[in-house]
Write a protein that holds these residues in place. Structure first.
Motif, PDB file in Angstrom:
ATOM      1  N   VAL A 180      25.926  34.094  40.948  1.00 52.49           N
ATOM      2  CA  VAL A 180      24.806  34.656  41.709  1.00 52.49           C
ATOM      3  C   VAL A 180      24.685  33.915  43.044  1.00 52.49           C
ATOM      4  CG1 VAL A 180      22.282  34.872  41.761  1.00 52.49           C
ATOM      5  CG2 VAL A 180      23.547  35.419  39.665  1.00 52.49           C
ATOM      6  N   ASN A 207      24.788  40.712  42.673  1.00 55.48           N
ATOM      7  CA  ASN A 207      24.654  39.255  42.480  1.00 55.48           C
ATOM      8  C   ASN A 207      23.921  38.570  43.624  1.00 55.48           C
ATOM      9  OD1 ASN A 207      26.665  39.577  44.413  1.00 55.48           O
ATOM     10  ND2 ASN A 207      27.871  37.827  43.681  1.00 55.48           N
ATOM     11  N   LEU A 234      18.979  41.367  37.849  1.00 54.22           N
ATOM     12  CA  LEU A 234      18.749  39.938  38.109  1.00 54.22           C
ATOM     13  C   LEU A 234      17.265  39.599  37.966  1.00 54.22           C
ATOM     14  CD1 LEU A 234      20.803  38.873  41.271  1.00 54.22           C
ATOM     15  CD2 LEU A 234      21.302  38.436  38.860  1.00 54.22           C
TER      16      LEU A 234
END
Ligand SMILES: *Cc1c(COP(=O)(O)O)cnc(C)c1O
Length: 365
Positions: A180, A207, A234
């Motif tokens: 990430v 990401n 996320l």
């Protein structure tokens, strides 16, 4: 008896800039906005009722998420509210990094809290030195991949240099990196562009996480409110590791009002940007080397042959002018100076003149 884990025992904690009790200090050391927050923020805090305080706050700060989503042209599922930007960093480290390995990747230098958070979590730190002009090396992502990093932390505009990397560079890092990429945009309100275009689903990046804070741009460092923007998956993942009520009702009300009053806040950004140009020019005129900044601070090296940065830091401190100094590689010859009001700059510039006159006299005698 030691009760703590070894890594906590060994930990050197984060050192915040000094917060003096005296009101007469010219405070240019912690990148606070010198102008007050929008009036609507104080009204929103006053309007919070006893009944709202009696009850638990909305756990996800839903109203704030909707306001932030509208502002950035995103969906509320792409927003997470946090207790300061720092809480988002802590959450990201705990959610994405493995204790004992596969940790964070960062540049050197960078925001020193990143290392502290990684050490608390007991995960690894990979540092990639910035180039001479403070740019991120093209092989940044590759070097992080080689070390198995799970989280890349890039502060952009960079602290402490103020340099901002362009979007295409950030996008290349995001595409090449196998973990990430958290782009810390704590200072982006003072820059010409931000990285929200990377969140456009059409780019297909899953990401990228952006950090925002109300501490700098919105003059609300005392409030403790920040947020993350990113791919819905996320955000959902981070949300699992959130404290049940991580932001309180007063800060939710204030933060929602602050974003809604963005045009008021923007007036302070414009003043800071104008003053940044004037301060940079004035320091260069005095022989300082000043990196071009897209932030609300400048990194400035005093001219060779005069007072060292450290001596100047101390002498300014004695005159109640606080700036930031680090005795660390590549920055120990520089001062980081927050852009304040024109009056604060004038006090700083006047003191620098006095110091160089005194140093000149001492040298001649
Ligand atoms: C100020 C800052 C933050 C976030 O600060 P909060 O006050 O916790 O919102 C994050 N990163 C950098 C580089 C900062 O300077």
């Amino acid at each position: 008896m030691l009760y703590e884990r070894d890594n906590i025992h060994r930990l050197t904690p984060y050192t915040p800039g000094e917060q003096p009790q005296r009101a007469d200090v010219v405070k240019l050391n912690t990148n606070e906005n010198p102008y007050p927050p929008p009036a609507a923020v104080l009204e929103a805090i006053r309007d919070v009722s006893a009944d709202q305080l009696r009850r638990y706050p909305p756990p996800r700060a839903q109203q704030f998420r909707e306001t932030a989503a509208r502002l950035h042209g995103l969906s509320p599922e792409q927003v997470i509210a946090t207790n300061g930007g720092d809480e988002l960093l802590r959450m990201a480290v705990t959610v994405f990094c493995e204790p004992g390995g596969r940790g964070i990747g960062e540049t050197y230098p960078t925001y020193s809290l990143y290392d502290v958070l990684a050490e608390i979590h007991g995960t690894t730190i990979t540092q990639v030195p910035l180039a001479e002009d403070w740019s991120v090396p093209e092989d940044f992502a590759q070097r992080l991949n080689e070390q198995g990093c799970r989280l890349a932390l890039l502060v952009n505009p960079h602290a402490p240099s103020g340099r901002q990397e362009p979007l295409d560079k950030l996008e290349r890092v995001a595409r090449a990196f196998r973990g990430v990429l958290l782009i810390d945009e704590a200072y982006v309100d003072f820059a010409e562009f931000d990285a929200t275009p990377l969140l456009d689903p059409a780019r297909g990046l899953d990401n990228v996480l952006l950090l925002r804070t109300l501490s700098k741009g919105y003059s609300l460092a005392g409030l403790r409110f920040g947020y993350g923007l990113g791919h819905p998956r996320l955000i959902e993942t981070l949300d699992k590791a959130r404290d049940s009520y991580n932001t309180d009702i007063l800060s939710q009300a204030a933060a929602t009002a602050a974003l809604s009053a963005r045009d008021d806040a923007r007036k302070s950004w414009e003043k800071v940007i104008a003053e940044r140009a004037r301060l940079t020019g004035a320091l260069r005129q005095k022989g300082f080397t000043v990196a071009p900044s897209q932030s609300n601070f400048v990194l400035a090296a005093p001219p060779a042959g005069g007072l060292s940065a450290q001596a100047m830091y101390r002498a300014l401190y004695d005159r109640a002018i606080f700036v930031r100094y680090w005795d660390a590689p590549r920055i120990q010859d520089k001062l980081r100076i927050t852009v304040g009001t024109p009056e604060q700059s004038d006090a700083l510039l006047g003191a620098i003149d006095e110091l160089s006159r005194a140093a000149g006299t001492a040298g001649a005698s």
